[in-house]
Design a protein around this motif. Structure first.
Motif, PDB file in Angstrom:
ATOM      1  N   SER A   1       0.819  -0.946  -0.240  1.00 34.29           N
ATOM      2  CA  SER A   1      -0.443  -0.652   0.176  1.00 34.29           C
ATOM      3  C   SER A   1       0.840   1.363  -0.321  1.00 34.29           C
ATOM      4  CB  SER A   1      -1.072  -0.536   1.448  1.00 34.29           C
ATOM      5  OG  SER A   1      -0.323   0.222   2.661  1.00 34.29           O
ATOM      6  N   GLY A   2       2.516   1.328   0.615  1.00 33.51           N
ATOM      7  CA  GLY A   2       2.886   2.264   0.960  1.00 33.51           C
ATOM      8  C   GLY A   2       3.162   2.426  -0.555  1.00 33.51           C
ATOM      9  N   LYS A   3       4.122   1.170  -1.178  1.00 32.02           N
ATOM     10  CA  LYS A   3       4.892   1.858  -2.276  1.00 32.02           C
ATOM     11  C   LYS A   3       3.684   2.416  -3.875  1.00 32.02           C
ATOM     12  CE  LYS A   3       7.077   0.985  -5.491  1.00 32.02           C
ATOM     13  NZ  LYS A   3       6.963   0.661  -7.053  1.00 32.02           N
ATOM     14  N   ALA A   4       2.697   1.759  -3.458  1.00 32.74           N
ATOM     15  CA  ALA A   4       1.501   1.735  -4.530  1.00 32.74           C
ATOM     16  C   ALA A   4       1.112   3.620  -4.189  1.00 32.74           C
ATOM     17  CB  ALA A   4       0.135   1.404  -4.429  1.00 32.74           C
ATOM     18  N   ALA A   5       1.213   4.165  -3.409  1.00 32.22           N
ATOM     19  CA  ALA A   5       0.405   5.884  -2.553  1.00 32.22           C
ATOM     20  C   ALA A   5       1.880   6.270  -3.499  1.00 32.22           C
ATOM     21  CB  ALA A   5       0.411   5.526  -1.852  1.00 32.22           C
ATOM     22  N   LEU A   6       3.120   5.662  -2.894  1.00 33.25           N
ATOM     23  CA  LEU A   6       4.054   7.020  -3.340  1.00 33.25           C
ATOM     24  C   LEU A   6       4.510   7.412  -4.926  1.00 33.25           C
ATOM     25  CD1 LEU A   6       6.833   7.936  -2.022  1.00 33.25           C
ATOM     26  CD2 LEU A   6       8.146   6.222  -2.250  1.00 33.25           C
TER      27      LEU A   6
END
Length: 375
Positions: A160-165
């Motif tokens: 999720s953090g990678k997708a948001a970034l």
């Protein structure tokens, strides 16, 4: 209404446009200089002042991120506070959170948390055993990812953090362009609004600039709100176990949406200024297509009629010195002329059929029709 009324008619939309422009200036210039206090118009803030990795040491899938944070903290790579602006970011190394560093301004600026926060291990310089161990963990992850930054980000930030970034990196450039177009079209609307004082055409072209300004202002503000809201939510869930607080800039949000409201109101009033407030002082004025002011004074036929009733605009009655001039009639002889003879006192009645007498002369049986010559 005249020019004074015209000026009053465009004062409201012009003032609203200026208000929107001032809001955009504050967003544009936020973070340009180092200040002694925390800036209020940031998009996102990350607070590392209470950072602790002890509470997250037993959590699953946090080994790599924990080691990276410990390494960055031991190497003094982490500041106490970070604020993301439109052109750059600012940070504070003080516990009170006062800003003491701002990065260089960059067009289409994109904040890279892994690099700025030192989570990729590439800035490690310490040779202490603890730091070296942590560095070995991070470096091992980098090697396992085969020098792939994407692989390291997946291990550090999770899915999720990678997708948001990734979303932030792609959309931030468009957001920056939209803000710049919004800024310059708003300025163009202000300049063109001065021309709107003199004509409705000026209002029309100002309205076109205002439409573009409103569209890009709304697009940029909506994009920044959704983008940083999503990024804050994803990173907050990831970093909350480490007592790292991420928050949106509420002052920036308020200022952004105020600029949208001002711009939208200005566009509506610019459209109104096209339909109303022509700038002419009186539609019956001498300078406006002739008309009633060129008619004859009262008591002179059509001039009196038009001046009294307000009709017949545009008719012009030529002055002849005495109103209408009588034309002599061939049927009345010398006395029927305009010299004030006997024929002048003949009552006006329907013209009857004449009878011919001997000698080729005509005799009028009753009152004659009196013709007039119109000038």
């Amino acid at each position: 209404m005249g020019k004074a009324g015209r000026i009053a008619c465009i004062t409201i939309p012009w003032a609203l446009t200026v208000a929107s422009f001032l809001c955009l200036i504050l967003i544009e210039t936020s973070g340009w200089t180092n200040t002694t206090s925390t800036s209020q118009f940031y998009f996102l803030q990350a607070d590392f002042r209470n950072l602790s990795t002890a509470s997250a040491s037993n959590l699953a899938n946090t080994t790599t991120l924990t080691a990276a944070l410990e390494l960055a903290q031991s190497e003094n790579q982490l500041a106490k506070l970070y604020q993301i602006h439109l052109w750059n970011y600012c940070s504070s190394s003080k516990t009170d959170g006062s800003i003491d560093f701002c990065s260089k301004k960059e067009s289409q600026f994109v904040f890279d948390p892994l690099s700025v926060w030192g989570l990729n291990g590439t800035n490690a310089t310490s040779s202490s055993s603890d730091s070296a161990a942590a560095n070995n963990v991070v470096q091992s992850e980098i090697n396992q990812a085969k020098d792939s930054a994407e692989g390291l980000e997946n291990k550090l930030l999770g899915k999720s953090g990678k997708a948001a970034l990734d979303t932030y990196r792609h959309v931030a450039k468009w957001m920056f362009i939209a803000y710049e177009i919004s800024f310059w079209t708003t300025l163009a609307t202000i300049v063109c609004g001065i021309l709107a004082i003199f004509s409705r055409w000026g209002s029309f072209f100002t309205w076109l600039f205002s439409i573009a300004s409103t569209f890009f202002t709304f697009a940029s503000v909506l994009t920044s709100t959704i983008l940083f809201g999503t990024l804050t939510g994803a990173l907050e869930a990831l970093l909350h176990p480490y007592n790292i607080k991420l928050s949106l800039g509420t002052h920036s949000l308020i200022l952004n949406w105020l600029s949208v409201a001002f711009s939208l109101g200005a566009t509506a009033f610019w459209l109104l200024s096209i339909c109303c407030c022509s700038g002419r002082s009186n539609p019956h004025h001498r300078s406006n297509k002739g008309g009633l002011w060129n008619a004859e004074p009262k008591g002179q036929g059509y001039g009196d009629y038009n001046a009294g009733s307000g009709r017949g605009r545009g008719l012009r009655v030529e002055k002849t010195g005495g109103g209408y001039e009588r034309v002599s009639s061939p049927y009345l002889g010398d006395g029927g002329g305009g010299g004030g003879g006997e024929g002048d006192r003949v009552p006006l009645q329907p013209y009857p059929q004449q009878q011919q007498q001997q000698g080729g002369h005509y005799r009028q049986q009753s009152g004659a029709f009196e013709p007039y010559r119109h000038h």
